[in-house]
Design an enzyme around this catalytic site. Structure first.
Site, PDB file in Angstrom:
ATOM      1  CD  GLU A  56     -18.443  88.296 -65.449  1.00 32.71           C
ATOM      2  OE1 GLU A  56     -18.597  88.002 -64.262  1.00 32.71           O
ATOM      3  OE2 GLU A  56     -18.614  87.486 -66.396  1.00 32.71           O
TER       4      GLU A  56
ATOM      5  CG  HIS B 188      -8.034  89.411 -58.956  1.00 37.37           C
ATOM      6  ND1 HIS B 188      -8.576  90.676 -58.903  1.00 37.37           N
ATOM      7  CD2 HIS B 188      -8.658  88.683 -58.003  1.00 37.37           C
ATOM      8  CE1 HIS B 188      -9.488  90.711 -57.941  1.00 37.37           C
ATOM      9  NE2 HIS B 188      -9.563  89.517 -57.385  1.00 37.37           N
TER      10      HIS B 188
ATOM     11  N   GLY C 190       4.044  99.200 -59.159  1.00 34.49           N
ATOM     12  CA  GLY C 190       4.718  98.466 -60.221  1.00 34.49           C
ATOM     13  C   GLY C 190       5.654  97.362 -59.759  1.00 34.49           C
ATOM     14  CB  SER C 191       5.998  95.257 -56.727  1.00 31.79           C
ATOM     15  OG  SER C 191       4.734  94.688 -56.555  1.00 31.79           O
ATOM     16  CG  ASN C 192       2.687  91.941 -59.893  1.00 33.42           C
ATOM     17  OD1 ASN C 192       3.009  90.762 -59.856  1.00 33.42           O
ATOM     18  ND2 ASN C 192       1.846  92.480 -59.026  1.00 33.42           N
TER      19      ASN C 192
ATOM     20  NE  ARG D 151     -15.465 103.004 -67.286  1.00 39.39           N
ATOM     21  CZ  ARG D 151     -14.585 103.012 -66.291  1.00 39.39           C
ATOM     22  NH1 ARG D 151     -13.324 102.751 -66.523  1.00 39.39           N
ATOM     23  NH2 ARG D 151     -14.981 103.255 -65.061  1.00 39.39           N
TER      24      ARG D 151
HETATM   25  C1  GRF Z   1      -1.265  93.536 -57.209  1.00 40.09           C
HETATM   26  O1  GRF Z   1      -1.687  92.963 -55.996  1.00 40.09           O
HETATM   27  C2  GRF Z   1      -2.097  93.035 -58.355  1.00 40.09           C
HETATM   28  O2  GRF Z   1      -2.522  91.714 -58.194  1.00 40.09           O
HETATM   29  C3  GRF Z   1      -3.285  93.951 -58.311  1.00 40.09           C
HETATM   30  O3  GRF Z   1      -2.749  95.217 -57.982  1.00 40.09           O
HETATM   31  C4  GRF Z   1      -1.538  95.036 -57.244  1.00 40.09           C
HETATM   32  C5  GRF Z   1      -0.483  95.796 -57.998  1.00 40.09           C
HETATM   33  O4  GRF Z   1       0.722  95.860 -57.289  1.00 40.09           O
HETATM   34  N1  GRF Z   1      -4.020  93.905 -59.543  1.00 40.09           N
HETATM   35  P1  GRF Z   1       2.028  96.408 -58.017  1.00 40.09           P
HETATM   36  O5  GRF Z   1       1.695  97.782 -58.586  1.00 40.09           O
HETATM   37  O6  GRF Z   1       2.410  95.454 -59.083  1.00 40.09           O
HETATM   38  O7  GRF Z   1       3.058  96.514 -56.934  1.00 40.09           O
END
Ligand code: GRF
Length: 225
Positions: free
Chosen positions: A151, A117, A20-22, A73
């Site tokens: 997709e 991504h 969850g760093s993002n 799903r």
């Molecule tokens: C990131 O590199 C994101 O681009 C990819 O998964 C990773 C998640 O990292 N989809 P975090 O959990 O946000 O640290």
């Protein structure tokens, strides 16, 4: 609405599976005011995701929806959609969410479901993308924020950040360099949504002009190895 007109804070949901760093970058973006929005819900399919703890520390509502408890799903996605709708989220951000979503889900949330991504799409979709980039010998890689369509890792590109790929790079060093730019890029894109500046025309994204003066579609941090 004029982009200068004050708008109510955008209600944001973030879907995670891991560290969850993002998510943290989005939390911080809301806290500093960069993003005129509020995270109303964090959903994880993984009960052990550290990102859930990050959300709780900031008093953000969390839900665990463990995909292993569902037969299909479609059944998982239906519960996910109901949960998101109940939260009132207007924008849904996938941030390291490691589940492929059904096309019904992608259609239902068209234009308000985005993903980050860690490669310059359309190059290197899928998994192990840093390894793919190193093995291909590309000199640059980066991150892409894009709309989600049925997709996987396709969909109109909203913004990209570029990083160099260095001769001595390993998966980990390249992933870390890209991640640093992800943490700049994702909040910036969510800010544009909160300002109602993102449009899709003929399958291509246009960002309505603002303070970035047209320099908004690319971050090229050559100096930040
Ligand atoms: C990131 O590199 C994101 O681009 C990819 O998964 C990773 C998640 O990292 N989809 P975090 O959990 O946000 O640290």
């Amino acid at each position: 609405m004029n982009i200068d007109t004050p708008r109510p804070p955008l209600k944001i949901a973030v879907l995670i599976s891991g560290g969850g760093s993002n998510l943290q970058a989005l939390i911080d973006g809301c806290a500093t005011g960069l993003i005129p929005g509020r995270i109303v819900l964090v959903v994880s399919n993984n009960p052990d995701a550290f990102g859930v703890e990050r959300a709780r520390r900031h008093q953000i509502p969390t839900r665990i929806i463990d995909h292993r408890l569902f037969d299909s799903r479609a059944a998982f996605d239906q519960v996910l959609a109901r949960t998101l709708d109940e939260s009132g989220a207007e924008l849904i951000c996938l941030a390291g969410f490691m589940r492929v979503l059904t096309s019904d889900f992608a259609h239902y949330y068209a234009k308000r479901l985005i993903n980050i991504h860690p490669a310059l799409l359309p190059a290197f979709p899928g998994l192990h993308v840093q390894r793919q980039a190193i093995d291909a010998g590309v000199r640059f890689s980066g991150a892409t924020v894009h709309f989600v369509v049925p997709e996987v890792d396709a969909g109109p590109i909203i913004a990209q950040a570029v990083v160099p790929v260095l001769a001595h790079d390993t998966h980990d060093t390249l992933a870390a360099r890209i991640l640093r730019q992800e943490h700049r890029l994702y909040p910036l894109v969510v800010r544009w949504f909160a300002q109602d500046r993102v449009r899709v025309e003929d399958g291509r994204v246009r960002i309505l002009d603002g303070e970035e003066n047209g320099q908004h579609a690319l971050i090229n941090p050559m100096g930040e190895v």
